[in-house]
Every structure is written in C-alpha cells, then in structure tokens.
Design an enzyme around this catalytic site. Structure first.
Site, PDB file in Angstrom:
ATOM      1  CG  HIS A 310     139.484 -16.626 124.419  1.00  0.00           C
ATOM      2  ND1 HIS A 310     138.759 -17.681 123.923  1.00  0.00           N
ATOM      3  CD2 HIS A 310     139.395 -15.624 123.508  1.00  0.00           C
ATOM      4  CE1 HIS A 310     138.255 -17.331 122.744  1.00  0.00           C
ATOM      5  NE2 HIS A 310     138.611 -16.084 122.473  1.00  0.00           N
ATOM      6  CG  ASP A 370     139.296  -8.732 121.883  1.00  0.00           C
ATOM      7  OD1 ASP A 370     138.961  -8.276 120.797  1.00  0.00           O
ATOM      8  OD2 ASP A 370     138.883  -9.821 122.319  1.00  0.00           O
TER       9      ASP A 370
HETATM   10  N1  CMC Z   1     140.393 -10.678 135.174  1.00  0.00           N
HETATM   11  C1  CMC Z   1     140.437 -11.264 136.398  1.00  0.00           C
HETATM   12  N2  CMC Z   1     140.039 -12.512 136.672  1.00  0.00           N
HETATM   13  C2  CMC Z   1     139.534 -13.227 135.650  1.00  0.00           C
HETATM   14  C3  CMC Z   1     139.445 -12.704 134.361  1.00  0.00           C
HETATM   15  C4  CMC Z   1     139.898 -11.385 134.126  1.00  0.00           C
HETATM   16  N3  CMC Z   1     139.847 -10.834 132.914  1.00  0.00           N
HETATM   17  N4  CMC Z   1     138.907 -13.632 133.525  1.00  0.00           N
HETATM   18  C5  CMC Z   1     138.678 -14.710 134.270  1.00  0.00           C
HETATM   19  N5  CMC Z   1     139.042 -14.481 135.567  1.00  0.00           N
HETATM   20  C6  CMC Z   1     139.034 -15.434 136.682  1.00  0.00           C
HETATM   21  C7  CMC Z   1     137.617 -15.701 137.185  1.00  0.00           C
HETATM   22  O1  CMC Z   1     137.267 -14.812 138.204  1.00  0.00           O
HETATM   23  C8  CMC Z   1     137.740 -17.127 137.647  1.00  0.00           C
HETATM   24  O2  CMC Z   1     138.395 -17.122 138.890  1.00  0.00           O
HETATM   25  P1  CMC Z   1     138.070 -18.288 139.999  1.00  0.00           P
HETATM   26  O3  CMC Z   1     138.466 -19.573 139.360  1.00  0.00           O
HETATM   27  O4  CMC Z   1     138.884 -17.926 141.182  1.00  0.00           O
HETATM   28  O5  CMC Z   1     136.581 -18.202 140.236  1.00  0.00           O
HETATM   29  C9  CMC Z   1     138.685 -17.766 136.631  1.00  0.00           C
HETATM   30  O6  CMC Z   1     139.479 -16.669 136.151  1.00  0.00           O
HETATM   31  C10 CMC Z   1     137.986 -18.419 135.464  1.00  0.00           C
HETATM   32  O7  CMC Z   1     137.069 -17.471 134.940  1.00  0.00           O
HETATM   33  P2  CMC Z   1     135.781 -17.818 134.091  1.00  0.00           P
HETATM   34  O8  CMC Z   1     134.810 -16.705 134.189  1.00  0.00           O
HETATM   35  O9  CMC Z   1     135.308 -19.199 134.410  1.00  0.00           O
HETATM   36  O10 CMC Z   1     136.366 -17.850 132.647  1.00  0.00           O
HETATM   37  P3  CMC Z   1     135.501 -17.863 131.417  1.00  0.00           P
HETATM   38  O11 CMC Z   1     136.155 -18.755 130.458  1.00  0.00           O
HETATM   39  O12 CMC Z   1     134.095 -18.127 131.730  1.00  0.00           O
HETATM   40  O13 CMC Z   1     135.554 -16.328 130.914  1.00  0.00           O
HETATM   41  C11 CMC Z   1     136.041 -14.406 129.705  1.00  0.00           C
HETATM   42  C12 CMC Z   1     136.230 -15.929 129.834  1.00  0.00           C
HETATM   43  C13 CMC Z   1     136.670 -13.980 128.363  1.00  0.00           C
HETATM   44  C14 CMC Z   1     134.542 -14.042 129.688  1.00  0.00           C
HETATM   45  C15 CMC Z   1     136.744 -13.727 130.878  1.00  0.00           C
HETATM   46  O14 CMC Z   1     138.082 -14.116 130.928  1.00  0.00           O
HETATM   47  C16 CMC Z   1     136.639 -12.216 130.828  1.00  0.00           C
HETATM   48  O15 CMC Z   1     135.617 -11.656 131.263  1.00  0.00           O
HETATM   49  N6  CMC Z   1     137.685 -11.506 130.290  1.00  0.00           N
HETATM   50  C17 CMC Z   1     137.684 -10.075 130.165  1.00  0.00           C
HETATM   51  C18 CMC Z   1     136.885  -9.635 128.959  1.00  0.00           C
HETATM   52  C19 CMC Z   1     137.601  -9.938 127.654  1.00  0.00           C
HETATM   53  O16 CMC Z   1     138.756  -9.624 127.459  1.00  0.00           O
HETATM   54  N7  CMC Z   1     136.845 -10.531 126.720  1.00  0.00           N
HETATM   55  C20 CMC Z   1     137.375 -10.860 125.386  1.00  0.00           C
HETATM   56  C21 CMC Z   1     137.465 -12.301 125.191  1.00  0.00           C
HETATM   57  S1  CMC Z   1     138.152 -12.714 123.602  1.00  0.00           S
HETATM   58  C22 CMC Z   1     136.872 -12.412 122.502  1.00  0.00           C
HETATM   59  C23 CMC Z   1     137.108 -13.036 121.152  1.00  0.00           C
HETATM   60  O17 CMC Z   1     137.808 -14.014 120.970  1.00  0.00           O
HETATM   61  O18 CMC Z   1     136.515 -12.536 120.223  1.00  0.00           O
END
Ligand code: CMC
Length: 434
Positions: A310, A370
């Site tokens: 998240h 989700d």
């Molecule tokens: N699967 C695998 N690795 C992940 C994932 C995932 N779902 N999410 C984050 N990572 C890894 C990412 O590769 C990074 O690794 P490293 O530090 O080695 O580079 C680390 O975790 C941090 O990731 P980030 O992209 O900086 O995290 P973020 O806060 O920017 O992204 C996110 C958050 C929600 C976009 C992401 O976790 C994601 O794409 N999740 C899957 C899609 C999802 O379920 N979205 C719904 C979110 S809740 C919506 C709501 O509240 O309404």
C-alpha cells in the site's frame, strides 16, 4: 504564535528569508503554511502528486500509514466495523458525531425514501452499448443527475447541500445496480423500502420478476462491512478530484461523476478486480503459487502480487485486518459448495506464503483491503466489472462530505496548482506563415 511555531526559509542566492508558520493538526504531522512564500520570496513549491502537500483542513477522516490507523471523526475503524452500520457511518461522516436514535431514524427514513430515480433517467441507460463498462455508465448517469437537479441547488445554502448529499447516498445503489442490469439485458428492479441499504442493493442486482432474490444474511453483513471500510479515506485521488471539481462551484452531481471517473483507474479503485484476474491466471497456468511468489520477488520481472502493499500503509492496512476475518469466515461458511473454491484455495495459499516470506515481511508488504474484498465480492456472485462500482457506492458519502466541508471552509479557493514550466521561451510566429 510562539517563535517555535515557524520555520525560516532562506534563499541562499539573495540572502532573503521568509518565516513560515507551522500549522498544528489535532492529530498527525505538522504542516508548513507556504502561502506567503510566493509573495515574499517569489518561489512556488514543487510536489508532484501532492505527496507532501496538505491542500485543506479536514475533520472527517484521520489515517496514520506508519501506525496502520484509520479513524472516521476520531472513531477507530475497528470499532465501527464491530458495532456500527454503513448508514450510521454515513451520519457520522456527515455530522462528525454519531447520531442519536431519533436522528438516525430520521436519516434512515430520508435515505430509504429517496432511492428511486426519475423515470426519464432510465433512457440514459439505453444510450449505452450493452457491453459498456458499468463504471462508464456510472460516470454518465451520475453526471446526468445534474441535468435533473442543477437549477434546484444553491450550493451556498446548507439545506440544499444536505438534500443533494442525501439524494446521492440514496440513489447511488439504484444507479449502480441498474448499470449491471442494463449490461445483462435484465429489467430494472426497483428499490424496496422494507430492505436495508446493503440488502436493497443486492435485491436490485439479483432479483428477477420471476423470482425474488433472498440474500444470504452473511452476504448482507459482509457487503455492509465493505461499504463501511470504503466509506472514506481522506484526500485520495477521487476525493481530491471531487474537491477540485467542486471548488469552481460546479454542480455536486457533476463533481461526484468526476470522482467516479478518477476512481475507475486501475491504480485507484480497480485493484480488487486485478486480484481476481491474477488468481484466475495462476489457476489456469501450469505453475504453482511459489512460482508467482518468485516472480513477484524478481527485480527483472514486472509482475507484482496484486492485493499486496500500500502506498500509505507501511504497516498492516487496518481495513485488511478487519476484512480478512470476514473473508475467512465467509469461505468456511460457504465450504466446499462454492464454485470458486479453487480460486479461494489459491488466494489462501498466496496469503500464507507471502506472510511468511522474508521479502514481503522486510518490505511491509501485507495483503491489503483489496485482496480480501475481491474474494468476498466474487463469493457473493458480484461480477468482476462491478467491483469498482461497489467501491463508488461506498465512497459516495466520503466524496460528498468532503465537498460539503470544502464549500463551508472560508479558506477554500478554486483549485489552481502551479507548474514548473520547461517549454519553449517566447518566440515570434514565423514571417513566412503569416
Ligand atoms: N509485489 C511484489 N513486490 C512489491 C509489491 C507487490 N505487490 N509492492 C511493492 N513491492 C516491492 C517493490 O518492488 C519495492 O521493492 P524494492 O524495495 O526491492 O525496490 C518495495 O516493495 C517497495 O515498493 P514501492 O513501489 O516503493 O511501494 P509503493 O508504496 O510505491 O507501492 C503499491 C504501493 C500499492 C503501488 C504497490 O504495493 C503495488 O503495486 N501493489 C499491488 C497493487 C495493489 O494491490 N494496489 C492496491 C493498493 S490499495 C488501494 C486502496 O487503498 O484503495
């Protein structure tokens, strides 16, 4: 204001400085008031996505992503999930106080008696292709409400605003259910006043002229919970869209329609749908769950586990903890009779491996709301393309409460972000083209 309540910003190139006030919230992170920065130092601030910018005061929802806390008007989401109902939560969000018994009865009565749509609105549905996405229909039909009520609403009149808020909360389930009915070639089912909010929605989705749908009480409770958990989430993209649209004093139905358009994006409201698509892909492939976990961990692979992680919650999403319990209870309630049992088994295997895997633990990548809401909605027989629509039904109260708060805030202005221009410098139109 004490000396401690300011920060001083110095322009090292000129030596000029400005003292900026620090604003103290009732809960959360202190905020620097940069309003005089441009006039005094001649600078804008740069903050793509507004990730470090507070654009308004708000007393509706508080969340702390590091601690994993979410509160509506100060009440922890866990307690509301245990003891409240969606309609009571609507009252709480609108008034920032729980209603008395009398106030709640009156509110329920108003919502129950405003669920019908103007008959002429039905014709808007038939203008859509049968295969139109229900969210496209929602954007259109909710926007069309402004054609019915535009001249009746004086947005500076508090009573008119409350009427518009009630109309939206009451009519949204009908609009949503009918978007599904139209796409499936089914006759529109009218709302029933003897049913509560979630039950009425399921009735309008699934009852047939030939057969009344009697929902499993477990489904009604789970849907009401999903509504509570999605009712508001402070200044997210769709809520900010509603505020920005409404800041020009636009019609509230048009502003909410803009919010629906924003919610539709896969990066916002579409994640629970993506969870189910991922589970289907995993089940249809020749690989096991561990193969997908390995792909998610592989830096050279763009695959991510949908429903994990998240942007704001770097601790467990408090909504996920609540809904996880309901999801597990629902799956054991359905037992082996459920047609999606294979998908749910895959989901539970994924959850178990990810929760024990060092990669996910060290990055705080927990299953989010989700992950579980997708599973619950599927188990209830809700088609995938209706998942975001249900989110929109729930979030309507949040959108419209923020809109109402913005109109009343004496400091609110028409939204007008600045930019860091990187285009061409002034130049003359070529002589040979004149
Ligand atoms: N699967 C695998 N690795 C992940 C994932 C995932 N779902 N999410 C984050 N990572 C890894 C990412 O590769 C990074 O690794 P490293 O530090 O080695 O580079 C680390 O975790 C941090 O990731 P980030 O992209 O900086 O995290 P973020 O806060 O920017 O992204 C996110 C958050 C929600 C976009 C992401 O976790 C994601 O794409 N999740 C899957 C899609 C999802 O379920 N979205 C719904 C979110 S809740 C919506 C709501 O509240 O309404």
């Amino acid at each position: 204001m004490s000396k401690k309540d300011t920060v001083t910003l110095i322009d090292n190139s000129t030596g000029k400085e400005v003292e900026l006030p620090i604003l103290r919230p009732s809960n959360g992170i202190p905020t620097i008031d940069v309003r005089k920065l441009y006039n005094e130092l001649g600078f804008f601030t740069y903050d793509p996505g507004f990730l470090s910018t507070a654009s308004c005061h708000s007393s509706i929802t508080y969340l702390d992503g590091l601690k994993g806390e979410l509160q509506y008007a100060g009440y922890p989401i866990e307690q509301l999930a245990d003891h409240s109902t969606f309609l009571e939560v609507c009252c709480l969000l609108i008034n920032r106080e729980l209603p008395s018994d009398e106030e709640f009865e009156e509110f329920k009565n108003i919502i129950t008696h405003h669920t019908m749509l103007h008959e002429a609105l039905k014709r808007f549905y038939s203008g859509f292709r049968r295969d139109a996405h229900p969210m496209a229909i929602m954007v259109g039909v909710v926007g069309a409400l402004s054609a019915f009520y535009h001249d009746d609403i004086d947005i500076h009149n508090p009573q008119d605003r409350i009427i518009a808020m009630h109309q939206l909360i009451a009519k949204m389930p009908t609009i949503a259910a009918w978007s599904y009915r139209y796409a499936h070639g089914l006759p529109f089912e009218y709302p029933r006043n003897n049913l509560d909010y979630a039950e009425n929605f399921l009735h309008m989705m699934f009852s047939l002229p030939t057969e009344k749908y009697v929902p499993d009480p477990f489904f009604v409770k789970a849907l009401d919970l999903i509504f509570i958990l999605h009712a508001d989430h402070e200044q997210n993209a769709s809520t900010s869209t509603v505020r920005l649209t409404g800041s020009s004093e636009a019609n509230p139905f048009a502003a909410v329609s803009a919010g629906i358009a924003s919610l539709w994006g896969p990066a916002h409201g579409g994640a629970n749908e993506a969870v189910i698509r991922m589970l289907v892909d995993i089940n249809e492939s020749d690989h096991d769950v561990q193969y997908y976990i390995n792909r998610a961990k592989d830096k050279n692979d763009r695959f991510r586990l949908m429903g994990f992680g998240h942007r704001i919650y770097k601790n467990y999403d408090p909504r996920a903890r609540i809904i996880r319990k309901t999801c597990h209870e629902l799956l054991s309630h359905l037992g082996s009779n459920c047609q999606y049992k294979d998908l749910f088994d895959t989901a539970m295997e994924l959850e178990k491996i990810a929760l024990e895997d060092e990669y996910f633990i060290s990055r705080n990548l927990y299953p989010n709301v989700d992950f579980y809401s997708g599973i619950i909605l599927l188990a209830m027989g809700i088609p995938l393309n209706m998942f975001t629509v249900i989110f929109a039904v729930a979030r309507t109260v949040g959108w419209i409460t923020h809109w109402n708060e913005m109109i009343q805030d004496p400091e609110s202005r028409i939204g007008r972000p600045r930019q860091l221009y990187i285009g061409a410098l002034p130049r003359d139109y070529p002589e040979d083209r004149k």
